[in-house]
Design an enzyme around this catalytic site. Structure first.
Site, PDB file in Angstrom:
ATOM      1  N   LYS A  95     -18.564  17.274  -1.885  1.00 36.92           N
ATOM      2  CA  LYS A  95     -18.137  16.215  -2.805  1.00 36.92           C
ATOM      3  C   LYS A  95     -19.374  15.387  -3.115  1.00 36.92           C
ATOM      4  CE  LYS A  95     -15.068  12.228  -3.257  1.00 36.92           C
ATOM      5  NZ  LYS A  95     -13.703  11.744  -3.050  1.00 36.92           N
ATOM      6  N   GLU A 125     -19.401  14.577   1.868  1.00 38.37           N
ATOM      7  CA  GLU A 125     -19.595  13.711   0.691  1.00 38.37           C
ATOM      8  C   GLU A 125     -20.811  12.813   0.849  1.00 38.37           C
ATOM      9  OE1 GLU A 125     -16.480  10.833   0.029  1.00 38.37           O
ATOM     10  OE2 GLU A 125     -17.359  10.139  -1.846  1.00 38.37           O
ATOM     11  N   LYS A 128     -12.346  14.752   5.112  1.00 37.67           N
ATOM     12  CA  LYS A 128     -13.454  14.250   4.302  1.00 37.67           C
ATOM     13  C   LYS A 128     -14.300  13.254   5.080  1.00 37.67           C
ATOM     14  CE  LYS A 128     -14.064  10.906   1.775  1.00 37.67           C
ATOM     15  NZ  LYS A 128     -13.918   9.739   0.900  1.00 37.67           N
ATOM     16  N   ARG A 154       0.849  -1.202   0.000  1.00 45.75           N
ATOM     17  CA  ARG A 154       0.000   0.000   0.000  1.00 45.75           C
ATOM     18  C   ARG A 154       0.883   1.250   0.000  1.00 45.75           C
ATOM     19  NH1 ARG A 154      -3.110  -3.335   3.724  1.00 45.75           N
ATOM     20  NH2 ARG A 154      -2.317  -2.270   5.579  1.00 45.75           N
TER      21      ARG A 154
END
Ligand code: 5MM
Length: 341
Positions: free
Chosen positions: A220, A178, A136, A46
């Site tokens: 978003k 979002e 976010k 990752r």
């Protein structure tokens, strides 16, 4: 609350020619992506994958910010530079996903609310001290026949997002809210438009109720699209008209910008739709930009396949897609650009 600082960050994130890379896949999601290319999802794979993206030469021309997952926020490049610093040194604002994923809504178990308000102010203070400029939080809205979403799910998610946004602004961090309306299902474009409108109306009502400073946040959101199983795809011009019509009805003028998620659209499809939205949206009060994960990363991930030897090619592909998406954000993309790799 330092309103000027929040407003400046929000505006920088939607600066002309630039948008946000969503690289905040949780462990479960990145495992799914790696499964697709036959690569094991280890900490080091990752790390290498994210390093490939962040060190792509010249990528800062198209990226205003990158959203990171907690693990990535604490990782460093092979040369030992913390990723948040590596990005900041390129003029890219580091951001952090702070939600803790979704849990079923007790009254309507086919719907979810998003967890993560517990301990949020302490986590935000730590990220802020490490240099996070924005955060976010994703809520998931499901369309099913005329039954889902329920008003209760829309209102619960909107209320939680408004609380999250309020915590962020108190901590000096710009919140991205979002609410993702999923593409899954056989619903029509018109049904998606109605659900998107109800979702955004509930969200902005709660943001106002919680006194969130709108010039210091970003939205978003999904484009207004027919469901994946609907059959025919809609033309970009139709998607643009439906998306903008929905925004005009419910989004206040003092929101600085709207950044789209790609939601499972292919990279060329998402780019063409963003182009159509910007082309039809000249003169709207908000910047119309991007915060794609899959549409920006998908082709580069395929090319990388976990092999260091594939890195230059993967970076070239990532650069090219970001260049196309940036052009679409400015309303300057044409399909001929797809051949310029
Ligand atoms: C909808 O997902 C967001 C945008 O990605 P796409 O452009 O691929 O639709 C994305 O930022 C998402 O929120 C993160 O990847 C984190 O998702 P998970 O499911 O891991 O929380």
């Amino acid at each position: 609350m330092e309103t000027t600082k929040l407003q400046n960050i929000a505006q920088a994130l939607v600066a002309r020619s630039k948008g946000i890379l969503a690289a905040d896949e949780s462990d479960r999601t990145i495992k799914k992506r790696f499964d697709g290319i036959g690569v094991e999802s280890t900490i080091d794979n990752r790390r290498s994958y994210r390093e490939m993206l962040f060190t792509t030469p010249g990528i800062e021309a198209f990226l205003s910010g990158v959203i990171l997952f907690d693990e990535t926020f604490r990782q460093s490049s092979q040369a030992g530079i913390p990723f948040y610093k590596l990005l900041a040194d390129k003029g890219i604002l580091p951001g952090i996903k702070v939600d803790k994923g979704t849990v079923p809504l007790p009254d309507s178990p086919d719907e979810t609310i998003t967890a993560g308000l517990d301990g949020l102010s302490e986590r935000l203070a730590e990220y802020y001290n490490l240099g996070a400029k924005f955060a976010k939080w994703r809520a998931v809205i499901t369309i099913k026949d005329d039954k889902l979403p329920t008003l209760a799910a829309l209102e619960a998610n909107a209320d939680i997002m408004a609380q999250y946004a309020s915590f962020c602004q108190g901590a000096g961090v710009v919140p991205i809210v979002e609410p993702e309306v999923l593409l899954d299902g056989n619903h029509s474009l018109e049904r998606c438009a109605a659900v998107s409108e109800a979702t955004l109306a509930a969200l902005f009502s709660k943001l106002q109720e919680h006194k969130v400073y709108l010039p210091g946040i970003l939205l978003k959101t999904s484009m207004v699209l027919p469901g994946k199983e609907f059959g025919d795809k809609a033309a970009p011009e139709k998607i643009a008209a439906a998306t903008l019509s929905c925004f005009r009805k419910v989004i206040p003028n003092d929101l600085p910008g709207i950044v789209f998620l790609s939601g499972g659209q292919g990279p060329v499809e998402a780019t063409a739709n963003l182009q159509a939205i910007n082309s039809a949206g000249q003169g709207v009060p908000w910047q119309l930009s991007y915060s794609f994960a899959r549409a920006l990363q998908g082709e580069a991930l395929e090319a990388w396949k976990g092999q260091a030897a594939n890195l230059p090619r993967a970076q070239k592909i990532f650069y090219h897609r970001a260049q196309c998406v940036s052009a679409a954000r400015d309303g300057q993309y044409s399909p001929a650009m797809e051949n310029s790799l």
